[in-house]
Design an enzyme around this catalytic site. Sequence first.
Site, short mmCIF file in Angstrom:
data_model
loop_
_atom_site.label_atom_id
_atom_site.label_comp_id
_atom_site.label_asym_id
_atom_site.label_seq_id
_atom_site.Cartn_x
_atom_site.Cartn_y
_atom_site.Cartn_z
N ARG A 83 0.85 -1.18 0.00
CA ARG A 83 0.00 0.00 0.00
C ARG A 83 0.89 1.24 0.00
O ARG A 83 1.79 1.38 0.80
CB ARG A 83 -0.89 0.02 1.23
N ARG A 92 -6.22 2.14 -3.56
CA ARG A 92 -5.34 1.42 -2.65
C ARG A 92 -5.46 -0.09 -2.83
O ARG A 92 -6.52 -0.60 -3.19
CB ARG A 92 -5.61 1.82 -1.20
N ASP A 95 -6.86 -1.53 2.39
CA ASP A 95 -7.14 -0.57 3.44
C ASP A 95 -7.78 -1.35 4.59
O ASP A 95 -8.75 -2.08 4.37
CB ASP A 95 -8.13 0.47 2.88
N ASP A 97 -9.42 -0.74 8.32
CA ASP A 97 -9.87 0.28 9.27
C ASP A 97 -10.51 -0.38 10.48
O ASP A 97 -11.44 -1.18 10.33
CB ASP A 97 -10.92 1.19 8.62
#
Length: 148
Positions: A83, A92, A95, A97
Amino acid sequence: MNTVFIALGSNLNNPIYHLEKGIRDINHLSKTRVIKRSSLYKSKPIGPQNQPNYINAVIKVITHFEPISLLDVLQDIENKHHRKRIKRWGPRTLDLDILIFNDLVINHERLVIPHPEIINREFVLVPLREITNHEFIIPKYGKLIQYI
Ligand code: ROI
């Protein structure tokens, strides 16, 4: 033991591969297990439109990591997936989160929990709904179903 929900997203270089590998990588972390996963969802990009569609998913994890340590190991995984943080809201490869961490509300300079965009993003709400029950409460925000 901590119960954590993590969102995964990818829109570059075989997104399905990056999501599946990302889930396996998280399951292979020390003192951490993936106990539920949503389906994979295709979604149009939120933010800049001149990028490929995304694949998104949400997983439920149990872990003994504390929040910032978990953030560190998840960023290691993102980096292993090459990334590159070229531009904000750009495409990307992977990712990761942290959406929810137990019932914690955290406002740390590196980490805001629950994720501040959780209630605004269909690509998070829908997979989260898939792996929780009808009564599920998002800390600070209340019942998940009112946002769908
Ligand atoms: N849009 C979608 N559909 N899915 C994402 O995971 C995603 N991630 C992002 C931005 C650029 C906000 N848009 C997204 O970071």
